[in-house]
Motif scaffolding. Structure first.
Motif, PDB file in Angstrom:
ATOM      1  N   HIS A   1       6.271  14.538  14.517  1.00 39.23           N
ATOM      2  CA  HIS A   1       7.696  14.749  14.511  1.00 39.23           C
ATOM      3  C   HIS A   1       8.466  13.928  13.733  1.00 39.23           C
ATOM      4  O   HIS A   1       9.367  13.188  14.668  1.00 39.23           O
ATOM      5  CB  HIS A   1       8.201  14.797  16.242  1.00 39.23           C
ATOM      6  CG  HIS A   1       7.482  15.740  17.139  1.00 39.23           C
ATOM      7  ND1 HIS A   1       7.485  15.726  18.471  1.00 39.23           N
ATOM      8  CD2 HIS A   1       6.508  16.904  16.889  1.00 39.23           C
ATOM      9  CE1 HIS A   1       6.847  16.606  19.109  1.00 39.23           C
ATOM     10  NE2 HIS A   1       6.202  17.306  18.136  1.00 39.23           N
TER      11      HIS A   1
ATOM     12  N   HIS B   1      -0.241  16.645  12.871  1.00 35.78           N
ATOM     13  CA  HIS B   1       0.753  17.259  13.416  1.00 35.78           C
ATOM     14  C   HIS B   1       1.584  15.900  13.994  1.00 35.78           C
ATOM     15  O   HIS B   1       1.294  15.194  14.839  1.00 35.78           O
ATOM     16  CB  HIS B   1       0.514  18.087  14.652  1.00 35.78           C
ATOM     17  CG  HIS B   1       1.728  18.665  15.361  1.00 35.78           C
ATOM     18  ND1 HIS B   1       2.740  19.061  14.913  1.00 35.78           N
ATOM     19  CD2 HIS B   1       2.113  18.256  16.595  1.00 35.78           C
ATOM     20  CE1 HIS B   1       3.866  19.262  15.771  1.00 35.78           C
ATOM     21  NE2 HIS B   1       3.262  18.803  16.964  1.00 35.78           N
TER      22      HIS B   1
ATOM     23  N   HIS C   1      10.696  22.340  15.868  1.00 41.30           N
ATOM     24  CA  HIS C   1       9.707  21.540  16.718  1.00 41.30           C
ATOM     25  C   HIS C   1       9.359  20.211  15.792  1.00 41.30           C
ATOM     26  O   HIS C   1       9.628  19.263  16.245  1.00 41.30           O
ATOM     27  CB  HIS C   1       8.320  22.553  16.564  1.00 41.30           C
ATOM     28  CG  HIS C   1       7.107  21.685  17.244  1.00 41.30           C
ATOM     29  ND1 HIS C   1       6.107  22.603  17.572  1.00 41.30           N
ATOM     30  CD2 HIS C   1       7.005  20.575  17.717  1.00 41.30           C
ATOM     31  CE1 HIS C   1       4.917  21.856  18.236  1.00 41.30           C
ATOM     32  NE2 HIS C   1       5.622  20.337  18.006  1.00 41.30           N
TER      33      HIS C   1
ATOM     34  N   GLU D   1      -1.973  21.132  21.781  1.00 35.79           N
ATOM     35  CA  GLU D   1      -1.383  21.861  20.532  1.00 35.79           C
ATOM     36  C   GLU D   1      -2.781  22.068  19.600  1.00 35.79           C
ATOM     37  O   GLU D   1      -2.631  22.169  18.599  1.00 35.79           O
ATOM     38  CB  GLU D   1      -0.355  20.916  19.694  1.00 35.79           C
ATOM     39  CG  GLU D   1       1.024  20.775  20.496  1.00 35.79           C
ATOM     40  CD  GLU D   1       1.887  19.881  19.859  1.00 35.79           C
ATOM     41  OE1 GLU D   1       2.980  20.559  19.627  1.00 35.79           O
ATOM     42  OE2 GLU D   1       1.684  18.820  19.736  1.00 35.79           O
TER      43      GLU D   1
HETATM   44 ZN   LIG Z   1       4.533  18.826  18.609  1.00 33.64          ZN
END
Ligand SMILES: [Zn+2]
Length: 221
Positions: free
Chosen positions: A98, A96, A163, A77
């Motif tokens: 989740h 980044h 996402h 990513e």
């Molecule tokens: Zn991700």
């Protein structure tokens, strides 16, 4: 080369452990990077759970996402991180993750209202929900959805449709802090929704709070 930037490596690992304890990066998800100079970033490798990440496993990458030094592969990513660095010269760190409530908003296609919690207006203004892109697909900045580009330019955090979330800042502490505020705010917005009523901040108050935030932060109002 695994010994260069030892202090920064320890900082990234401490940040990764914290995100793991908070439940934001299950299994091998999530990634963290720090801009070292105009050409290099220090970034988490792909495939390693943040709970067991070690300082020497972090890799050095160039501004096109290619491995410069390290024994593991750069996170898939990386494109998102590079886009933030290109669009925001003031940013030194990108996170980044989740986080479950914020990701719930991102999967429901619901942007949290920007006019309910004064603290969040000061720190993040709003948290834009931006269009879906395939994770790992960003080879160049032009692959980025236009609304995500706009969010990067004008905000310090964004929900990524279907996402997760991304946050950035002038250093790692600020980027990680922005991620925590984002998830905390998603919890508040969910609670407001469950309570079935809302008491919006007046626009004039929002302007004062935004100006206050701009005084302390690198982001321009
Ligand atoms: Zn991700």
């Amino acid at each position: 080369l695994s010994q260069v930037y030892p202090e920064l490596r320890r900082e990234v690992v401490a940040c990764a452990r914290r995100l793991d304890r908070l439940g934001y990066v299950p299994a091998t998800s999530g990634n963290i990077s720090v801009r070292l100079d105009a050409e290099k970033i220090l970034v988490t490798p792909t495939g390693v759970p943040k709970s067991v990440l070690r300082p020497e496993q972090l890799v050095l990458a160039d501004m096109r996402g290619r491995l410069v030094a390290g024994g593991m592969r750069v996170t898939s990513e990386i494109g998102l991180h590079l886009a933030v660095y290109r669009l925001r010269p003031d940013v030194r760190a990108v996170v980044h993750a989740h986080p479950p409530v914020a990701t719930g908003f991102a999967c429901a296609g619901v942007e949290p209202p920007g006019d309910i919690a004064s603290e969040v207006v000061v720190s993040l203004d709003t948290i834009p929900l931006t269009s879906f892109f395939l994770p790992g697909s960003l080879d160049s900045e032009t692959d980025l959805p236009p609304d995500l580009r706009e969010a990067i330019r004008t905000r310090d955090a964004s929900l990524l449709s279907n996402h997760g979330a991304a946050a950035w800042g002038k250093d790692l502490a600020e980027a990680a802090g922005n991620m925590e505020i984002l998830e905390h705010y998603a919890n508040i917005a969910l609670t407001v929704h469950l309570l079935g009523r809302k008491q919006p901040l007046p626009e004039s108050t929002r302007s004062v709070l935004k100006a206050l935030g701009a005084k302390y932060r690198s982001r321009k109002p």
